[in-house]
Design an enzyme around this catalytic site. Structure first.
Site, PDB file in Angstrom:
ATOM      1  N   TYR A 175       0.833  -1.197   0.000  1.00 40.28           N
ATOM      2  CA  TYR A 175       0.000   0.000   0.000  1.00 40.28           C
ATOM      3  C   TYR A 175       0.878   1.262   0.000  1.00 40.28           C
ATOM      4  O   TYR A 175       2.097   1.185  -0.127  1.00 40.28           O
ATOM      5  CB  TYR A 175      -0.985  -0.053   1.160  1.00 40.28           C
ATOM      6  CG  TYR A 175      -1.959  -1.205   1.006  1.00 40.28           C
ATOM      7  CD1 TYR A 175      -3.001  -1.133   0.087  1.00 40.28           C
ATOM      8  CD2 TYR A 175      -1.806  -2.388   1.721  1.00 40.28           C
ATOM      9  CE1 TYR A 175      -3.874  -2.192  -0.105  1.00 40.28           C
ATOM     10  CE2 TYR A 175      -2.670  -3.460   1.537  1.00 40.28           C
ATOM     11  CZ  TYR A 175      -3.705  -3.352   0.621  1.00 40.28           C
ATOM     12  OH  TYR A 175      -4.554  -4.404   0.425  1.00 40.28           O
ATOM     13  N   CYS A 364     -15.544 -17.793   2.821  1.00 40.13           N
ATOM     14  CA  CYS A 364     -14.574 -18.767   3.312  1.00 40.13           C
ATOM     15  C   CYS A 364     -14.970 -20.155   2.850  1.00 40.13           C
ATOM     16  O   CYS A 364     -16.141 -20.546   2.967  1.00 40.13           O
ATOM     17  CB  CYS A 364     -14.481 -18.739   4.836  1.00 40.13           C
ATOM     18  SG  CYS A 364     -13.300 -19.934   5.513  1.00 40.13           S
ATOM     19  N   ALA A 395     -17.826 -33.724   1.669  1.00 34.24           N
ATOM     20  CA  ALA A 395     -19.243 -33.351   1.659  1.00 34.24           C
ATOM     21  C   ALA A 395     -20.054 -34.252   2.574  1.00 34.24           C
ATOM     22  O   ALA A 395     -20.915 -33.787   3.331  1.00 34.24           O
ATOM     23  CB  ALA A 395     -19.794 -33.403   0.231  1.00 34.24           C
ATOM     24  N   GLU A 414     -19.788 -45.734   4.114  1.00 32.35           N
ATOM     25  CA  GLU A 414     -18.493 -45.514   3.460  1.00 32.35           C
ATOM     26  C   GLU A 414     -17.679 -46.805   3.508  1.00 32.35           C
ATOM     27  O   GLU A 414     -17.263 -47.221   4.590  1.00 32.35           O
ATOM     28  CB  GLU A 414     -17.722 -44.383   4.136  1.00 32.35           C
ATOM     29  CG  GLU A 414     -16.298 -44.187   3.628  1.00 32.35           C
ATOM     30  CD  GLU A 414     -16.207 -44.050   2.116  1.00 32.35           C
ATOM     31  OE1 GLU A 414     -15.560 -44.908   1.485  1.00 32.35           O
ATOM     32  OE2 GLU A 414     -16.793 -43.088   1.572  1.00 32.35           O
TER      33      GLU A 414
END
Length: 642
Positions: A175, A364, A395, A414
């Site tokens: 900056y 985010c 997910a 799973e």
């Protein structure tokens, strides 16, 4: 592990903080167009204070109404109309037990509004900004410099009047003040250019102006870049000497970071960068000054942060994206819930690529509520259901935890190891952040006691007694269209970690130069003795929908890691010890990794469940292939509606 040093009270001049954790002043872009504070801004910073840090720093705030504003939704302290909202914000932060600080800035050449005027030390522009907006910097006149110096001081007086406990001058990250400090961006020949003393003149005048507008015991911080990492730019020796002079001028604390926007991998380090990249620099500063030093930059985990403070490397640690990912980072660390911390994966996807860079507010990847704190809670379902989740990848794990929190009875199917596509990150230094996310998501399912059935889910099993099904079965790897025969071993990207020993010392060819191929090459390059070559059919790497910061930085990181890259190199066949390119050229290979991305997920299971009358919703790549952001956000928002 106890984090005793982190949770020792700290002192910054007259200010005492409850611990050594500082929330870094990350941009949220949640303020009103006129720079006044909005309810969203207050909600965000209140949540941060409630999360337990010692000091919450409010994002960079512009000091005048001429050329200091950098970005949309930025807070202002340029006039009296800003004070009331800033006071509201300071009160809300202080009510949580945290101390409140605010950072002041002039954007200089990093003006992302796309409008003139753009004022800097010289005409030296950042090419990306110039190409994007067509605006180049105007060198500041002596009168304009005097006006900016005065504006910083007057803005600091407003910050004090608003009730903040500390004010910070932003003299880093590319900056305006940095434009003067760096010989790379300052070619002036007057009293503000040339020697290091002249280039530092404007900052010291700003410090004096701020000091003249606040009480003598009011803490003043300066944020510096230990280096801008630009060839011909700011050196650590100049920064150390600058910090000595800042202390002489009454600065209370040095906040040390690094990089600038043209070297973004150092300012907002990506997943492929080492953690705490600026530690080498702030330790040199600390050895040269007597005021406290705040260390900043990719201090992602409590273990890293604790080591910084306990070793005496810095007096405080500054956490930016880590507390965007989890505002309760500090409180979870303090109470021994380290694995409950939602880890920042340093992907720069939700916060920058899909957030600020699209002129949105900061988001985010791992925290769907970022910037919308309190608006989308999980809540309790009106009618508890028996819900099956098919798939234990990111997910599925995120959906299962949220569904449990809503009061549903959840069964997770799973057949393999929990973690799904995240499992490839285990054991890789460059993917340590993603491995941390996997560890967190698995922990969250396990600590809730969610039933996990180690079997593949089929329509019959999912229809048996379940009132709702969430499909999180991912998407298959895209297959190679040419013939594959003989040796070498042909692997998918997910197999690299498990076969590290086999690949050590071998020539490995990666077929595909998209993100998957590039990140695979970095993981392979970590294996001792590997010779890694990436073959990409297109004319450049990463020509798809990749995060732009990866596109900017990964080729350089790959070169540093010794990876050979060939573009316009279409692989048509894999044979014994070789791959064949279009045109007949043969490339030697002891092993081949096919990194061709993923195909669309099949709909067979979803269709079968629909015919059976079972309500079903697909999340993650089972819905549409994407990145970690898409997996976690789709899972969270789907689960809270069930």
């Amino acid at each position: 592990m106890a984090f005793d040093a982190l949770f020792t009270p700290g002192t910054i001049g007259s200010l005492t903080t409850r611990n050594r954790i500082v929330k870094s002043p990350n941009t949220t872009a949640t303020c009103n167009p006129d720079g006044t504070v909005s309810q969203r801004t207050v909600n965000h910073y209140r949540a941060l204070g409630e999360g337990g840090p010692g000091l919450v720093m409010v994002e960079y705030t512009y000091v005048d109404d001429d050329a200091s504003k950098s970005i949309h939704g930025q807070p202002g302290a340029s006039n009296q109309n800003h004070v009331a909202g800033l006071g509201w914000l300071a009160d809300e932060i202080r009510a949580t037990g945290a101390r409140a600080g605010l950072q002041l800035v002039h954007c200089g050449r990093q003006r992302f509004l796309g409008t003139a005027p753009m004022k800097s030390a010289s005409r030296s522009s950042w090419d990306v900004a110039e190409m994007s907006f067509g605006v180049t910097p105007e060198p500041m006149t002596p009168d304009e410099i005097a006006g900016v110096v005065r504006s910083f001081g007057e803005a600091a007086g407003r910050v004090y009047a608003a009730g903040f406990d500390l004010v910070e001058i932003h003299a880093g990250h590319g900056y305006m003040i940095t434009n003067f400090l760096s010989p790379f961006t300052n070619d002036r020949t007057d009293a503000y250019g040339g020697s290091a003393e002249n280039r530092a003149r404007i900052l010291l005048e700003i410090v004096d102006s701020v000091r003249a507008n606040v009480p003598a015991d009011f803490p003043v911080s300066v944020r510096v870049s230990v280096s801008d990492y630009e060839p011909g730019g700011i050196t650590i020796d100049e920064t150390v000497e600058l910090c000595r002079r800042l202390e002489e001028h009454g600065v209370t604390v040095i906040h040390a970071s690094g990089g600038h926007h043209a070297r973004m991998e150092y300012e907002v380090s990506g997943w492929f960068m080492e953690r705490q990249p600026h530690r080498w620099g702030w330790e040199k500063i600390k050895a040269a000054v007597t005021v406290p030093v705040i260390g900043s930059g990719s201090l992602v985990t409590p273990e890293v942060a604790e080591d910084v403070v306990s070793s005496g490397s810095a007096d405080f640690v500054s956490l930016g994206r880590a507390m965007i990912a989890d505002p309760a980072w500090a409180e979870k660390a303090r109470t021994g819930r380290r694995l409950e911390i939602v880890p920042c994966i340093r992907c720069n996807d939700g916060c920058l690529h899909r957030g600020l860079d699209l002129k949105r507010s900061t988001g985010c990847t791992v925290n769907p509520q970022m910037g919308e704190e309190g608006r989308f809670p999980v809540g309790t379902a009106a009618t508890p259901l028996r819900v099956a989740v098919a798939g234990g990848g990111p997910a599925g794990l995120r959906a299962a935890a949220a569904l449990h929190d809503r009061g549903h009875t959840v069964v997770l199917f799973e057949p393999g190891e929990l973690g799904g596509a995240l499992n490839h990150a285990v054991g890789s230094t460059v993917k340590q952040d993603l491995a941390g996310l996997r560890e967190h998501l698995v922990h969250e399912v396990e600590r809730r006691g969610i039933e996990v059935r180690r079997e593949a889910a089929d329509a019959a099993a999912l229809a048996d007694g379940f009132q709702q099904v969430v499909l999180a079965t991912g998407a298959p790897q895209r297959t190679f269209g040419g013939p594959v025969s003989g040796v070498p071993p042909v692997l998918g990207p997910g197999e690299i970690s498990a076969r590290r020993e086999e690949l050590a010392g071998r020539r490995v060819v990666v077929v595909g130069g998209g993100f998957q191929g590039c990140e695979s090459s970095l993981r392979l390059a970590e294996i001792p003795g590997t010779e890694v070559t990436v073959l990409e059919a297109a004319g450049a790497l990463m020509r798809g929908d990749e995060v732009k910061y990866d596109v900017f930085s990964l080729p350089g990181r790959m070169a540093e890691a010794g990876v050979t890259v060939r573009t316009d190199a279409e692989v048509v066949a894999v044979a014994e010890k070789q791959v064949e390119l279009a045109g007949g050229e043969l490339v030697d290979a002891d092993a081949v990794v096919l990194a061709l991305g993923r195909e669309a997920a099949p709909t067979t299971l979803k269709d079968d469940l629909g015919r059976a009358g079972v309500p079903v919703v697909a999340v993650g790549s089972a819905q549409k292939h994407g990145r970690v952001y898409d997996a976690l956000h789709s899972a969270y928002f789907a689960a809270r509606l069930i």
